[in-house]
Design a protein around this motif. Structure first.
Motif, PDB file in Angstrom:
ATOM      1  N   UNK A 123     -11.168  42.147  14.922  1.00  0.00           N
ATOM      2  CA  UNK A 123     -10.770  42.955  13.756  1.00  0.00           C
ATOM      3  C   UNK A 123      -9.798  42.179  12.858  1.00  0.00           C
ATOM      4  N   UNK A 124      -9.778  40.866  13.004  1.00  0.00           N
ATOM      5  CA  UNK A 124      -8.779  40.044  12.305  1.00  0.00           C
ATOM      6  C   UNK A 124      -8.827  40.250  10.791  1.00  0.00           C
ATOM      7  N   UNK A 161      -6.269  42.362   5.930  1.00  0.00           N
ATOM      8  CA  UNK A 161      -6.399  43.087   4.660  1.00  0.00           C
ATOM      9  C   UNK A 161      -5.360  44.195   4.535  1.00  0.00           C
ATOM     10  N   UNK A 162      -5.037  44.867   5.655  1.00  0.00           N
ATOM     11  CA  UNK A 162      -4.082  45.977   5.619  1.00  0.00           C
ATOM     12  C   UNK A 162      -2.675  45.529   6.024  1.00  0.00           C
ATOM     13  N   UNK A 163      -2.542  44.197   6.274  1.00  0.00           N
ATOM     14  CA  UNK A 163      -1.226  43.640   6.630  1.00  0.00           C
ATOM     15  C   UNK A 163      -0.598  44.404   7.808  1.00  0.00           C
ATOM     16  N   UNK A 164      -1.405  44.576   8.876  1.00  0.00           N
ATOM     17  CA  UNK A 164      -0.959  45.319  10.065  1.00  0.00           C
ATOM     18  C   UNK A 164      -0.281  44.359  11.039  1.00  0.00           C
ATOM     19  N   UNK A 167     -10.199  52.715  16.121  1.00  0.00           N
ATOM     20  CA  UNK A 167      -9.500  53.885  15.582  1.00  0.00           C
ATOM     21  C   UNK A 167      -8.092  53.520  15.109  1.00  0.00           C
ATOM     22  N   UNK A 168      -7.380  52.684  15.914  1.00  0.00           N
ATOM     23  CA  UNK A 168      -6.010  52.307  15.558  1.00  0.00           C
ATOM     24  C   UNK A 168      -5.976  51.553  14.232  1.00  0.00           C
ATOM     25  N   UNK A 169      -6.905  50.605  14.070  1.00  0.00           N
ATOM     26  CA  UNK A 169      -6.955  49.829  12.826  1.00  0.00           C
ATOM     27  C   UNK A 169      -7.337  50.731  11.656  1.00  0.00           C
ATOM     28  N   UNK A 192       1.430  48.779   8.319  1.00  0.00           N
ATOM     29  CA  UNK A 192       1.749  49.512   9.547  1.00  0.00           C
ATOM     30  C   UNK A 192       1.800  48.604  10.766  1.00  0.00           C
ATOM     31  N   UNK A 193       1.862  49.222  11.950  1.00  0.00           N
ATOM     32  CA  UNK A 193       2.015  48.443  13.174  1.00  0.00           C
ATOM     33  C   UNK A 193       1.138  49.040  14.278  1.00  0.00           C
TER      34      UNK A 193
END
Length: 474
Positions: free
Chosen positions: A339-340, A345-348, A377-379, A386-387
């Motif tokens: 999921x890199x 893209x979402x800077x997680x 789901x987490x991503x 977020x984290x």
């Protein structure tokens, strides 16, 4: 039922009671008969001894030279009348010397049976129930014989006989009383058995009626919990089964409705766009755009069918698990790296991947699906910047893996439904338009298949966490 189970119970109980009463009656009559015979034996023996004493007294009064026949006859008559019998004295050859009967006496015309005389001489006692060697022709008699000893020598034999007719009359009276009382007892017992059996079978009748309602699709019927401990337990189990069937029917209807809805939406989209392309409603330059939508909806249908097939395999027990040592840390790292692009893209921020090996006994392919769904789901539900935090722990028997992401969270009243089939929370519907609500249900089933557990925690506006456990040694 009345002519089936009720009739069998009633017949069996009634038969047992009748057989028991009959056996008790037979034993009672046998014991009474033996008691009566023993009582008569003791009475005749006592009278015979009294007759012997009277005879010895007469001999003693006459210097043991002779006896007073008339005095003996009177004494014997008194004793014979008392027992409704006859007393007579014989010599050692069996010839009758004195008899309590007046007039013609059968005992004087016939000698006492040699067998009876010899038995008295040998054993000093004789007891018989019969015809005394054929002397008595009118029926059976009790007969007692004892020796008459003078100075230690047997000088004669005292016999005493009484008819057995008293026993027959006594037994007839006892039998009559027993029959009357037994009939009363049996009547009361049959009435009690009828009501008890009816009460015991009645809940089963209601269960049969309820099953007929179930066969017609009505699962609302319940049976009363009554009829004794075992029947009550059966009734409770039956009602629990009815509730389970009702829940299952509700789930099945919901499942069919959800499947129909999930199939209808993409199929409508696909059909509409294909028809638009075929009839020229959609311009040529827009065809590729709508074909991409059709392809996306087709993949969504494929995911739905694949998920449903997996559920069917798990629920039917056809899915086999091949256990081996699996490094959960390495597997989670692989999934996260897949999921890199989305993560960047979402800077997680990803936290917790710096631990060492975490080994559990599991099927690698199936647990990969579990981890993939949870990370996906987490991503998906983590906001910009977020984290996502991965936490590993163990207690010696189980390995625990928690995946926590920041975000909008899930309302507390929805947490218990997250693992239901086709359930999607209100917030996830706006963020996950391609999902069908089967991911977490499959995750739960796969974890349970490994003898593990999974639970969810969330705080609205803060975080959502899924934690699952797997055995270290199954």
């Amino acid at each position: 039922m009345r002519h089936g189970l009720f009739a069998r119970y009633f017949t069996i109980c009634s038969t047992i009671i009748i057989a028991t009463v009959t056996a008790l009656g037979a034993l009672f009559l046998v014991f009474v008969s033996q008691y009566f015979k023993q009582d008569r034996y003791e009475l005749l023996t006592n009278n015979a001894r009294q007759a012997a004493n009277i005879t010895l007294s007469s001999l003693e009064d006459n210097g043991y030279k002779y006896y007073d026949e008339w005095a003996l006859k009177v004494g014997y008559s008194v004793l014979g009348t008392a027992i409704d019998g006859v007393v007579f004295l014989t010599d050692t050859e069996g010839r009758t010397l004195v008899c309590s009967e007046y007039g013609e006496c059968v005992h004087k015309s016939e000698n006492a049976p040699t067998s009876a005389v010899n038995k008295v001489l040998e054993k000093e006692e004789y007891y018989e129930v019969g015809k005394f060697g054929g002397i008595y022709t009118s029926g059976a008699y009790y007969t007692i014989g004892i020796p008459l000893k003078v100075e230690g020598e047997v000088a004669g034999i005292v016999f005493i006989s009484a008819p057995t007719g008293d026993l027959k009359g006594f037994l007839y009276e006892i039998f009559s009383i027993f029959i009357l009382s037994g009939a009363g007892v049996l009547f009361i017992a049959f009435v009690i058995i009828f009501f008890v059996t009816n009460r015991m079978v009645n809940p089963m009748r209601k269960m049969v009626a309820a099953t007929k309602s179930f066969s017609m699709g009505d699962f609302s019927v319940r049976v009363p919990v009554e009829g004794g401990e075992e029947i009550e337990a059966l009734a409770e189990a039956f009602n629990n089964m009815a509730s389970s069937l009702a829940d299952l029917e509700s789930v099945n209807r919901s499942f069919i409705a959800n499947v129909s809805h999930e199939l209808k939406t993409p199929m409508t989209t696909i059909s509409g766009f294909i028809d638009g392309i075929l009839d020229g409603t959609i311009p040529k330059e827009k065809e590729r755009y709508y074909l991409e939508i059709v392809a996306s909806e087709t993949k969504r249908l494929a995911r739905l069918v694949r998920s449903m097939l997996n559920i069917a395999r798990i629920e039917s027990g056809e899915m086999e698990i091949n256990l081996s040592a699996v490094d959960l840390h390495e597997m989670i790292c692989q999934v996260v790296f897949s999921f890199e692009r989305k993560i960047e893209e979402k800077n997680i921020e990803i936290v917790g991947l710096d631990s060492g090996k975490v080994i559990a006994q599991a099927d690698g392919d199936l647990i990969y699906q579990v981890i993939y769904n949870l990370v996906d789901n987490a991503v998906k539900f983590t906001g910009e910047g977020g984290k996502i935090e991965i936490v590993f722990s163990q207690d010696g028997k189980m390995v625990y893996v928690a995946i926590r992401n920041t975000g909008a969270g899930i309302p507390e009243n929805e947490l218990h439904r997250l693992f239901d089939r086709f359930y999607k929370s209100d917030k996830s519907r706006s963020l996950d338009k391609n999902g069908v609500g089967l991911g977490l249900y499959i995750v739960k089933m796969l974890v349970h298949l490994h003898q593990g557990e999974i639970r969810a925690k969330s705080k609205e506006g803060d975080f959502t966490e899924f934690e699952f456990s797997l055995p270290i040694n199954p």
